[in-house]
Design a protein around this motif. Structure first.
Motif, short mmCIF file in Angstrom:
data_model
loop_
_atom_site.label_atom_id
_atom_site.label_comp_id
_atom_site.label_asym_id
_atom_site.label_seq_id
_atom_site.Cartn_x
_atom_site.Cartn_y
_atom_site.Cartn_z
N LYS A 19 -6.19 -6.68 43.34
CA LYS A 19 -7.23 -6.09 42.50
C LYS A 19 -7.16 -4.56 42.39
CE LYS A 19 -10.55 -9.85 43.05
NZ LYS A 19 -11.94 -10.23 43.39
N PRO A 28 -3.61 -3.30 40.59
CA PRO A 28 -3.64 -3.51 39.14
C PRO A 28 -4.63 -2.59 38.43
CG PRO A 28 -3.58 -5.61 40.27
CD PRO A 28 -3.78 -4.57 41.33
N MET A 29 -5.77 -2.29 39.10
CA MET A 29 -6.73 -1.39 38.51
C MET A 29 -6.16 0.02 38.37
SD MET A 29 -10.45 -0.17 39.94
CE MET A 29 -9.68 0.84 41.20
N ASN A 43 -8.10 -3.17 28.23
CA ASN A 43 -7.39 -3.76 29.36
C ASN A 43 -7.95 -3.25 30.68
OD1 ASN A 43 -5.20 -5.24 30.64
ND2 ASN A 43 -4.30 -3.25 31.06
N ILE A 73 -9.86 -5.42 33.83
CA ILE A 73 -9.41 -5.42 35.22
C ILE A 73 -10.45 -4.80 36.14
CG2 ILE A 73 -7.65 -4.53 36.80
CD1 ILE A 73 -5.66 -4.71 34.50
#
Length: 320
Positions: free
Chosen positions: A268, A271-272, A295, A299
């Motif tokens: 998490k 990817p953020m 996007n 996220i």
């Protein structure tokens, strides 16, 4: 708008106290790298110039002022000079001519504001792979470092630099004229390489943007300012996880909770951060920022600042 962005050069600034400054310098000079956007096979292409270390500058400060810098003093003034990838690819500047332009910028900042130059590093190893084309898109930028002290006038320039000033009617100016001038100096310094000044954010630029674009741009600025703080919080969390995992190798029963935290980080948080870096790059280049914003929001909805703080507290509660 796209035409103005293809050969832009822009400057973002930040200042740091001693502890954070050491980490910033270590990243800039690639003493270590924990950024998901660094592609190590390109790292050997980075280059720069180092004039003085932070420790040397602090020693000189003590000699000049008779005391050590206070803990609350912002000792490092960092300029991130961002370059359009399109213009960089087209011009393909050599190390010598790039260094000449960069030194012109550094000397101009020193002459106008008094900051002590420490060095710079051009990063050619950061970016992301375009999912549609499979091509690596570079985020070309240089970290330029100054010590926050004017040894000639014996003062810390940042104190006065952050004041926006007032117009003839006594109203606070929408833009800080000092930082506007830094953008101008960057444009003049890198003009021989074909770069032109990026558009400043602020009221005077509303005429360059339609209403919708201006609103989106303002929201992006707010997100970037907020998540700069979150990114530093995540960096500290990342260091804590790494350090404590090493000490728990002989205590297997305690690894489970750290593995949960590591999974949170990998699935998490990282990817953020990657989505945020793409959003920031799109915002600077003026391209695809609506797509990257959507996007990023998708996220980011899966991991909140509250979750990050909670993870940090969990780590602190675990005793070695």
């Amino acid at each position: 708008m796209g035409q103005n962005k293809k050969n832009f050069v822009a400057v973002r600034t930040q200042y740091y106290k001693k502890g954070a400054a050491q980490e910033v310098l270590a990243h800039g000079y690639r003493k270590h790298s924990n950024s998901p956007n660094v592609v190590e096979k390109y790292t050997p292409y980075n280059f720069g110039m180092r004039y003085q270390s932070l420790d040397d500058c602090m020693t000189q400060y003590k000699e000049a002022s008779g005391r050590r810098p206070q803990e609350k003093m912002n000792v490092l003034f960092e300029h991130v000079v961002v370059f359009s990838e399109d213009q960089f690819k087209e011009r393909k500047p050599g190390k010598k001519e790039f260094d000449e332009c960069m030194q012109r910028y550094i000397k101009a900042i020193h002459a106008d504001f008094g900051f002590k130059p420490m060095g710079y590093e051009l990063h050619l190893d950061e970016g992301h792979t375009d999912e549609k084309t499979g091509k690596f898109k570079r985020n070309i930028h240089a970290h330029v470092y100054f010590f926050n002290y004017d040894f000639k006038n014996k003062k810390a320039p940042l104190r006065d630099l952050r004041k926006k000033g007032k117009d003839e009617n006594g109203k606070t100016l929408p833009l800080n004229h000092n930082f506007v001038k830094m953008q101008d100096l960057a444009a003049m310094a890198f003009k021989p390489l074909g770069f032109r000044r990026g558009i400043s954010q602020g009221k005077r630029n509303r005429k360059h943007l339609d209403k919708y674009t201006y609103v989106v741009s303002k929201k992006l600025s707010e997100i970037i300012n907020r998540y700069d703080k979150v990114r530093r919080l995540v960096h500290n969390l990342d260091k804590d996880i790494t350090a404590k995992k090493l000490k728990l190798k002989e205590k297997e029963e305690r690894l489970t909770e750290y593995q949960d935290l590591e999974e949170l980080h990998n699935t998490k948080i990282q990817p953020m951060l990657l989505a945020f870096d793409k959003l920031e790059e799109a915002f600077k280049s003026g391209q695809d920022y609506e797509e990257q914003l959507n996007n990023f929001k998708k996220i980011q909805s899966e991991i909140t600042e509250k979750d990050l703080r909670k993870a940090g507290r969990r780590i602190k509660k675990l005793e070695i």
